[in-house]
Design a protein around this motif. Structure first.
Motif, PDB file in Angstrom:
ATOM      1  N   VAL A  77       0.837  -1.197   0.000  1.00 10.19           N
ATOM      2  CA  VAL A  77       0.000   0.000   0.000  1.00 10.19           C
ATOM      3  C   VAL A  77       0.875   1.253   0.000  1.00 10.19           C
ATOM      4  N   LEU A  78       1.973   1.214   0.733  1.00 15.30           N
ATOM      5  CA  LEU A  78       2.890   2.357   0.748  1.00 15.30           C
ATOM      6  C   LEU A  78       3.390   2.663  -0.664  1.00 15.30           C
ATOM      7  N   ASN A  79       3.757   1.618  -1.406  1.00 19.48           N
ATOM      8  CA  ASN A  79       4.227   1.835  -2.777  1.00 19.48           C
ATOM      9  C   ASN A  79       3.126   2.408  -3.657  1.00 19.48           C
ATOM     10  N   TRP A  80       1.896   1.924  -3.516  1.00 18.04           N
ATOM     11  CA  TRP A  80       0.786   2.483  -4.292  1.00 18.04           C
ATOM     12  C   TRP A  80       0.519   3.933  -3.891  1.00 18.04           C
ATOM     13  N   ASN A  81       0.574   4.223  -2.601  1.00 18.79           N
ATOM     14  CA  ASN A  81       0.356   5.603  -2.157  1.00 18.79           C
ATOM     15  C   ASN A  81       1.376   6.556  -2.767  1.00 18.79           C
ATOM     16  N   LEU A  82       2.596   6.073  -2.972  1.00 18.29           N
ATOM     17  CA  LEU A  82       3.631   6.933  -3.557  1.00 18.29           C
ATOM     18  C   LEU A  82       3.317   7.321  -5.001  1.00 18.29           C
ATOM     19  N   LEU A  83       2.365   6.658  -5.623  1.00 16.29           N
ATOM     20  CA  LEU A  83       1.964   7.067  -6.968  1.00 16.29           C
ATOM     21  C   LEU A  83       1.347   8.461  -6.945  1.00 16.29           C
ATOM     22  N   PHE A  84       0.656   8.783  -5.874  1.00 19.68           N
ATOM     23  CA  PHE A  84      -0.103  10.030  -5.842  1.00 19.68           C
ATOM     24  C   PHE A  84       0.250  10.961  -4.696  1.00 19.68           C
ATOM     25  N   GLY A  85       1.163  10.580  -3.848  1.00 22.51           N
ATOM     26  CA  GLY A  85       1.517  11.401  -2.700  1.00 22.51           C
ATOM     27  C   GLY A  85       2.393  10.598  -1.775  1.00 22.51           C
ATOM     28  N   GLU A 150       0.676  19.707  -3.566  1.00 26.11           N
ATOM     29  CA  GLU A 150      -0.101  18.902  -4.501  1.00 26.11           C
ATOM     30  C   GLU A 150      -0.428  19.643  -5.785  1.00 26.11           C
ATOM     31  N   THR A 151      -0.212  20.952  -5.846  1.00 22.09           N
ATOM     32  CA  THR A 151      -0.516  21.696  -7.066  1.00 22.09           C
ATOM     33  C   THR A 151       0.739  21.996  -7.889  1.00 22.09           C
ATOM     34  N   ARG A 152       1.878  21.672  -7.386  1.00 26.77           N
ATOM     35  CA  ARG A 152       3.110  21.989  -8.089  1.00 26.77           C
ATOM     36  C   ARG A 152       3.373  21.008  -9.227  1.00 26.77           C
ATOM     37  N   ASP A 153       3.890  21.515 -10.330  1.00 31.95           N
ATOM     38  CA  ASP A 153       4.242  20.655 -11.460  1.00 31.95           C
ATOM     39  C   ASP A 153       5.320  19.646 -11.090  1.00 31.95           C
ATOM     40  N   CYS A 154       6.215  20.021 -10.175  1.00 33.17           N
ATOM     41  CA  CYS A 154       7.271  19.070  -9.808  1.00 33.17           C
ATOM     42  C   CYS A 154       6.681  17.820  -9.170  1.00 33.17           C
ATOM     43  N   VAL A 155       5.612  17.970  -8.394  1.00 33.16           N
ATOM     44  CA  VAL A 155       4.962  16.817  -7.780  1.00 33.16           C
ATOM     45  C   VAL A 155       4.324  15.955  -8.859  1.00 33.16           C
ATOM     46  N   LEU A 156       3.705  16.592  -9.845  1.00 32.31           N
ATOM     47  CA  LEU A 156       3.111  15.837 -10.952  1.00 32.31           C
ATOM     48  C   LEU A 156       4.191  15.093 -11.738  1.00 32.31           C
ATOM     49  N   GLN A 157       5.356  15.693 -11.875  1.00 30.16           N
ATOM     50  CA  GLN A 157       6.456  15.025 -12.582  1.00 30.16           C
ATOM     51  C   GLN A 157       6.949  13.802 -11.809  1.00 30.16           C
ATOM     52  N   ILE A 158       6.988  13.904 -10.487  1.00 32.74           N
ATOM     53  CA  ILE A 158       7.380  12.756  -9.667  1.00 32.74           C
ATOM     54  C   ILE A 158       6.329  11.652  -9.811  1.00 32.74           C
ATOM     55  N   MET A 159       5.061  12.033  -9.752  1.00 33.66           N
ATOM     56  CA  MET A 159       3.981  11.060  -9.942  1.00 33.66           C
ATOM     57  C   MET A 159       4.103  10.395 -11.313  1.00 33.66           C
ATOM     58  N   GLN A 160       4.413  11.186 -12.321  1.00 35.81           N
ATOM     59  CA  GLN A 160       4.568  10.662 -13.675  1.00 35.81           C
ATOM     60  C   GLN A 160       5.666   9.591 -13.715  1.00 35.81           C
TER      61      GLN A 160
END
Length: 188
Positions: A77-85, A150-160
């Motif tokens: 679950v921790l690994n899945w959570n890292l997909l989005f936060g 959660e609104t920063r592009d850098c966070v979206l890039q990490i999620m990507q």
């Protein structure tokens, strides 16, 4: 302007540390008396775990307990959570020094913790001890509260990167990641 000093200072400390483990600790937070001992024993018991966090109390500027953060402890679950936060309180984390170095230490100037944990989780297990061993101070002047991560592009890039890694480099673009994030936020 970004405060580059935090990432640079953290990397300097990591590179100069002489021990086997790195324990993250913010100056205004409090480690409870058994935190380091329990994390050390936890890491020593399972060499596949590269990083371990703990549950935390949230405390006010004056030190009054105002809440708790009890995140998941299930490795999958921790690994899945890292997909989005994240499911780790930054100042509660202890890492194997060699794993942190293998992951490239802190690289991002924003969301540097989430970025490092994501990279660590790609080749080592991550975990949380289900016990409050840290007190995380929150107050209005904190750097982390000035711009919601959660609104920063850098966070979206990490999620990507996390999603593309999980899906074997499917190369989802940032717009798709942004949409996935919005849907995941609405369902939780």
């Amino acid at each position: 302007p970004l405060n580059k000093k935090q990432t640079i200072s953290a990397n300097t400390a990591c590179k100069n540390a002489e021990g086997k483990y790195l324990a993250r600790m913010d100056a205004d937070d409090i480690a409870l008396p058994t935190r380091f001992e329990k994390q050390l024993k936890f890491l020593e018991a399972d060499p596949e775990i590269g990083m371990v966090g703990t549950w935390t109390d949230t405390i006010s500027k004056s030190g009054k307990i105002i809440g708790q953060w009890k995140t998941t402890v299930e490795p999958g679950v921790l690994n899945w959570n890292l997909l989005f936060g994240t499911s780790f309180a930054h100042s509660s984390v202890m890492m194997r020094k060699d794993i942190a170095k293998q992951a490239g230490l802190y690289q991002s100037l924003e969301a540097e913790d989430y970025d490092l944990w994501s990279r660590i989780s790609r080749f080592a297990k991550v975990a949380n001890i289900p016990e409050i061993l840290q007190q995380k101070r929150v107050w209005s002047g904190q750097l982390a509260l000035k711009v919601p991560t959660e609104t920063r592009d850098c966070v979206l890039q990490i999620m990507q990167k996390n999603i593309n890694h999980l899906l074997n480099n499917s190369n989802l673009d940032l717009e798709m990641i942004r949409n996935i994030r919005m849907v995941s936020d609405k369902t939780t």
